[in-house]
Write an enzyme that holds these catalytic residues in place. Structure first.
Site, PDB file in Angstrom:
ATOM      1  N   SER A 146      49.258  61.597  47.560  1.00 53.25           N
ATOM      2  CA  SER A 146      48.190  62.254  48.332  1.00 53.25           C
ATOM      3  C   SER A 146      47.700  61.318  49.424  1.00 53.25           C
ATOM      4  CB  SER A 146      47.016  62.603  47.418  1.00 53.25           C
ATOM      5  OG  SER A 146      45.922  63.052  48.184  1.00 53.25           O
ATOM      6  N   TYR A 159      39.943  59.626  41.780  1.00 49.38           N
ATOM      7  CA  TYR A 159      41.201  60.331  42.080  1.00 49.38           C
ATOM      8  C   TYR A 159      42.009  59.535  43.110  1.00 49.38           C
ATOM      9  CZ  TYR A 159      44.325  63.910  44.058  1.00 49.38           C
ATOM     10  OH  TYR A 159      45.428  64.603  44.511  1.00 49.38           O
TER      11      TYR A 159
HETATM   12  N1  LIG Z   1      46.149  70.644  46.379  1.00 42.98           N
HETATM   13  C1  LIG Z   1      45.946  69.584  47.112  1.00 42.98           C
HETATM   14  O1  LIG Z   1      45.082  69.570  48.029  1.00 42.98           O
HETATM   15  C2  LIG Z   1      46.771  68.327  46.915  1.00 42.98           C
HETATM   16  C3  LIG Z   1      46.748  67.370  47.931  1.00 42.98           C
HETATM   17  C4  LIG Z   1      47.489  66.211  47.765  1.00 42.98           C
HETATM   18  C5  LIG Z   1      48.205  66.007  46.619  1.00 42.98           C
HETATM   19  N2  LIG Z   1      48.207  66.963  45.628  1.00 42.98           N
HETATM   20  C6  LIG Z   1      48.960  66.662  44.419  1.00 42.98           C
HETATM   21  O2  LIG Z   1      49.972  67.629  44.250  1.00 42.98           O
HETATM   22  C7  LIG Z   1      50.243  67.803  42.854  1.00 42.98           C
HETATM   23  C8  LIG Z   1      50.227  69.298  42.516  1.00 42.98           C
HETATM   24  O3  LIG Z   1      48.936  69.818  42.757  1.00 42.98           O
HETATM   25  P1  LIG Z   1      48.691  71.370  43.100  1.00 42.98           P
HETATM   26  O4  LIG Z   1      47.936  71.395  44.372  1.00 42.98           O
HETATM   27  O5  LIG Z   1      49.948  72.123  42.964  1.00 42.98           O
HETATM   28  O6  LIG Z   1      47.634  71.772  41.992  1.00 42.98           O
HETATM   29  P2  LIG Z   1      47.855  72.581  40.604  1.00 42.98           P
HETATM   30  O7  LIG Z   1      48.460  73.893  40.859  1.00 42.98           O
HETATM   31  O8  LIG Z   1      46.534  72.498  39.931  1.00 42.98           O
HETATM   32  O9  LIG Z   1      48.920  71.677  39.838  1.00 42.98           O
HETATM   33  C9  LIG Z   1      48.558  70.569  39.062  1.00 42.98           C
HETATM   34  C10 LIG Z   1      49.568  70.467  37.967  1.00 42.98           C
HETATM   35  O10 LIG Z   1      49.294  69.312  37.164  1.00 42.98           O
HETATM   36  C11 LIG Z   1      49.372  69.710  35.803  1.00 42.98           C
HETATM   37  N3  LIG Z   1      48.593  68.828  34.941  1.00 42.98           N
HETATM   38  C12 LIG Z   1      47.291  68.498  35.052  1.00 42.98           C
HETATM   39  N4  LIG Z   1      46.948  67.670  34.038  1.00 42.98           N
HETATM   40  C13 LIG Z   1      48.074  67.509  33.274  1.00 42.98           C
HETATM   41  C14 LIG Z   1      48.357  66.796  32.090  1.00 42.98           C
HETATM   42  N5  LIG Z   1      47.411  66.074  31.446  1.00 42.98           N
HETATM   43  N6  LIG Z   1      49.616  66.848  31.588  1.00 42.98           N
HETATM   44  C15 LIG Z   1      50.583  67.578  32.208  1.00 42.98           C
HETATM   45  N7  LIG Z   1      50.366  68.286  33.319  1.00 42.98           N
HETATM   46  C16 LIG Z   1      49.120  68.246  33.849  1.00 42.98           C
HETATM   47  C17 LIG Z   1      48.817  71.127  35.803  1.00 42.98           C
HETATM   48  O11 LIG Z   1      49.151  71.788  34.589  1.00 42.98           O
HETATM   49  P3  LIG Z   1      48.257  73.008  34.001  1.00 42.98           P
HETATM   50  O12 LIG Z   1      48.740  74.239  34.719  1.00 42.98           O
HETATM   51  O13 LIG Z   1      48.575  73.006  32.558  1.00 42.98           O
HETATM   52  O14 LIG Z   1      46.818  72.682  34.318  1.00 42.98           O
HETATM   53  C18 LIG Z   1      49.564  71.675  37.021  1.00 42.98           C
HETATM   54  O15 LIG Z   1      50.898  71.968  36.705  1.00 42.98           O
HETATM   55  C19 LIG Z   1      49.185  66.977  42.114  1.00 42.98           C
HETATM   56  O16 LIG Z   1      49.740  65.725  41.745  1.00 42.98           O
HETATM   57  C20 LIG Z   1      48.116  66.752  43.149  1.00 42.98           C
HETATM   58  O17 LIG Z   1      47.382  65.548  42.923  1.00 42.98           O
HETATM   59  C21 LIG Z   1      47.516  68.120  45.756  1.00 42.98           C
END
Ligand SMILES: NC(=O)c1ccc[n+]([C@@H]2O[C@H](COP(=O)([O-])OP(=O)(O)OC[C@H]3O[C@@H](n4cnc5c(N)ncnc54)[C@H](OP(=O)(O)O)[C@@H]3O)[C@@H](O)[C@H]2O)c1
Length: 253
Positions: A146, A159
């Site tokens: 990120s 975070y």
């Molecule tokens: N959205 C943004 O603005 C953004 C920006 C930069 C980077 N990112 C990064 O991109 C990645 C994906 O995020 P996203 O935006 O797609 O959000 P998301 O849909 O909420 O995905 C997050 C994922 O992480 C999983 N997760 C959370 N805690 C976990 C645990 N303890 N064990 C195993 N899995 C776990 C969630 O599983 P569950 O479905 O079971 O909760 C979900 O599959 C993350 O690493 C996030 O930090 C996101």
């Protein structure tokens, strides 16, 4: 093995219910990914993604349970996947938690959970995956980092620091795997409208999961080690890193 055009045919996703992962997978399946293994916590969401990928043309989609904080089980889980499926072309690290930034700033348990998922979980699973990629002599480990880790903001420093740690870990792993045939790609998205950011005010240069997926797939095709999404963030963050502390602290958000 990647096909003749360099597109992955087999993909393992850790955090298989992530919205960003789902958008990336749609594009990879359209480009001939045929085997997808979705590892995650939520069986219903995993099933939904699996069903969509099968309709889009994937031939085999398997779902299995993965908890980032259960690091003791990571090696055997990864061994099992590679043992049953053979070579894997792409392993996507998509799990992550934002936590509750205002709470985590003062709550040891919440803060430790964020660090355990984002940093310790990445390190543990990353080492397990890297061993297999080194042995098979090809394949890409792609990690969703990120921009929050590039210069850690006061408003979400728990975070941000956990992402800075995982980002640095994967950069180091890339150097460690140099010459093995395996690649490590770090993706640095900005603010993306997904479940993770629901209800939050979009940051400047906010983007969508579809646009991030486009950047990711282009990055895979062009062989980039570091993918910014949107690409302009490479220059924005270079400037942010140079801001004097007093100015940086006053930035909104
Ligand atoms: N959205 C943004 O603005 C953004 C920006 C930069 C980077 N990112 C990064 O991109 C990645 C994906 O995020 P996203 O935006 O797609 O959000 P998301 O849909 O909420 O995905 C997050 C994922 O992480 C999983 N997760 C959370 N805690 C976990 C645990 N303890 N064990 C195993 N899995 C776990 C969630 O599983 P569950 O479905 O079971 O909760 C979900 O599959 C993350 O690493 C996030 O930090 C996101």
């Amino acid at each position: 093995m990647n096909d003749a055009l360099g597109a992955p045919q087999s993909v393992l996703v850790l955090g298989g219910s992530s919205e960003l992962a789902r958008a990336i997978l749609r594009r990879l399946v359209a480009r001939r990914a045929r085997t997808v293994i979705l590892a995650g916590r939520d069986p219903e969401r995993l099933k939904e993604t699996a069903a969509e990928l099968l309709t889009l043309g994937a031939e085999t989609v398997e779902t299995l349970s993965f908890e980032a904080t259960e690091t003791a089980g990571h090696q055997s889980l990864i061994d099992d996947v590679f043992g049953r499926h053979g070579d894997i072309d792409l392993v996507l690290f998509a799990f992550g938690t934002l936590g509750v930034p205002e709470r985590d700033a003062t709550d040891a348990t919440g803060a430790a959970e964020v660090a355990a998922v984002n940093f310790a979980g990445s390190v543990s699973a990353g080492i397990a995956v890297a061993g297999h990629l080194r042995r098979q002599g090809h394949g890409t480990l792609m990690a969703l980092s990120s921009v929050a880790g590039v210069r850690v903001r006061p408003s979400n420093f728990v975070y941000g620091s956990s992402k800075a740690g995982m980002d640095a870990f994967f950069q180091g792993l890339r150097h460690h795997l140099e010459g093995s045939g395996a690649r490590v790609v770090v993706v640095r998205p900005g603010f993306v409208a997904t479940r993770m950011t629901a209800g939050l005010k979009p940051a400047p240069f906010a983007t969508t999961a579809e646009d991030v997926a486009e950047c990711v797939v282009r990055g895979l095709e062009t062989g980039e080690d570091l993918v910014w999404a949107p690409p302009v963030l490479r220059w924005v963050m270079a400037a942010v890193k140079l801001l004097p502390t007093a100015v940086f602290r006053r930035l909104p958000g």
